[in-house]
Scaffold this active site. Sequence first.
Site, short mmCIF file in Angstrom:
data_model
loop_
_atom_site.label_atom_id
_atom_site.label_comp_id
_atom_site.label_asym_id
_atom_site.label_seq_id
_atom_site.Cartn_x
_atom_site.Cartn_y
_atom_site.Cartn_z
N LYS A 134 64.97 -15.01 25.70
CA LYS A 134 65.66 -14.23 24.85
C LYS A 134 67.09 -14.58 24.57
CE LYS A 134 62.18 -10.45 25.10
NZ LYS A 134 62.07 -8.77 25.21
N TYR B 200 57.93 -8.42 16.19
CA TYR B 200 57.68 -7.26 16.83
C TYR B 200 57.18 -6.21 15.98
CZ TYR B 200 59.69 -8.88 21.34
OH TYR B 200 60.07 -9.85 22.44
N ASN C 193 66.13 -7.93 28.17
CA ASN C 193 65.43 -8.26 29.29
C ASN C 193 64.92 -9.61 29.66
OD1 ASN C 193 63.46 -8.43 27.69
ND2 ASN C 193 62.22 -6.73 28.50
N HIS D 266 60.18 -12.84 27.31
CA HIS D 266 58.89 -12.35 26.70
C HIS D 266 57.92 -12.90 27.28
CE1 HIS D 266 55.73 -11.02 23.77
NE2 HIS D 266 55.52 -12.16 23.77
N GLU E 70 50.80 -15.24 18.86
CA GLU E 70 52.25 -15.45 18.92
C GLU E 70 52.33 -16.85 18.95
OE1 GLU E 70 52.79 -11.22 21.15
OE2 GLU E 70 53.21 -12.99 22.15
P1 ATP Z 1 57.91 -8.33 25.74
O1 ATP Z 1 56.77 -7.87 24.52
O2 ATP Z 1 59.36 -8.77 25.07
O3 ATP Z 1 57.46 -9.30 26.79
P2 ATP Z 1 57.07 -6.01 27.22
O4 ATP Z 1 55.74 -6.20 26.89
O5 ATP Z 1 57.23 -6.11 28.80
O6 ATP Z 1 58.19 -6.90 26.70
P3 ATP Z 1 57.10 -4.26 25.07
O7 ATP Z 1 56.81 -2.59 25.38
O8 ATP Z 1 56.16 -4.90 24.43
O9 ATP Z 1 57.52 -4.76 26.50
O10 ATP Z 1 58.70 -4.05 24.38
C1 ATP Z 1 58.92 -5.21 23.73
C2 ATP Z 1 60.68 -5.26 23.97
O11 ATP Z 1 61.24 -4.17 23.25
C3 ATP Z 1 61.07 -5.23 25.35
O12 ATP Z 1 60.84 -6.41 26.12
C4 ATP Z 1 62.55 -4.76 25.22
O13 ATP Z 1 63.34 -6.00 24.82
C5 ATP Z 1 62.45 -4.00 24.08
N1 ATP Z 1 61.97 -2.49 24.49
C6 ATP Z 1 60.94 -1.96 25.19
N2 ATP Z 1 61.17 -0.64 25.44
C7 ATP Z 1 62.31 -0.44 25.08
C8 ATP Z 1 63.19 0.77 25.13
N3 ATP Z 1 62.75 1.85 25.86
N4 ATP Z 1 64.55 0.66 24.83
C9 ATP Z 1 64.97 -0.46 24.21
N5 ATP Z 1 64.30 -1.65 24.16
C10 ATP Z 1 63.08 -1.66 24.67
MG MG Z 2 55.19 -6.65 24.78
#
Ligand code: ATP
Ligand code: MG
Length: 138
Positions: free
Chosen positions: A10, A50, A113, A116, A127
């Site tokens: 990211k 997303y 974070n 992804h 994806e």
């Molecule tokens: P990713 O899909 O990016 O691998 P993930 O599957 O661990 O992450 P998801 O629930 O799919 O988590 O959320 C997608 C992304 O949205 C997260 O990686 C983060 O960047 C953002 N995100 C998720 N939860 C929050 C939150 N509570 N506050 C802010 N940003 C969030």
């Molecule tokens: Mg995710």
Amino acid sequence: MTNRTFTMIKPDATEKGHIGAILKIIDEAGFRIVAMKIILLSASKAGEFYEVHKERPFYGELVEFMSRGPITAAILEKDNAVDEFRKLIGATNPAQAADGTIRKLFAASISENAIHGSDSDENARIEGDFFFSKLEQF
Ligand code: ATP
Ligand code: MG
């Protein structure tokens, strides 16, 4: 295709110069890079990627973050790739990520974070196809 997953390094990790260190960890964990490119997502493309989160309160912030700088998109291959890669990256919130995981090492917060990882075989395929044509997947 069940042995493949999709990842993006990211913008936060790109800004901090962590692309090489993250790719080394992925490589040493035994993933084969099947496709890879560095690209700058438009807000509209990030929003499309997303889209599943569009009703969530953090959607606007997420789209802005994911389009503020380049990301490294890649398709990775390994036995049980989706689950193995989710283990390698750690929990969404780096405060809860296990020691040694990519998010523990490089992520600053739940929103920024570092990386992804796809959450299912079906989403890995969707994806990967979002970023790469068939000719670009080896
Ligand atoms: P990713 O899909 O990016 O691998 P993930 O599957 O661990 O992450 P998801 O629930 O799919 O988590 O959320 C997608 C992304 O949205 C997260 O990686 C983060 O960047 C953002 N995100 C998720 N939860 C929050 C939150 N509570 N506050 C802010 N940003 C969030
Ligand atoms: Mg995710």
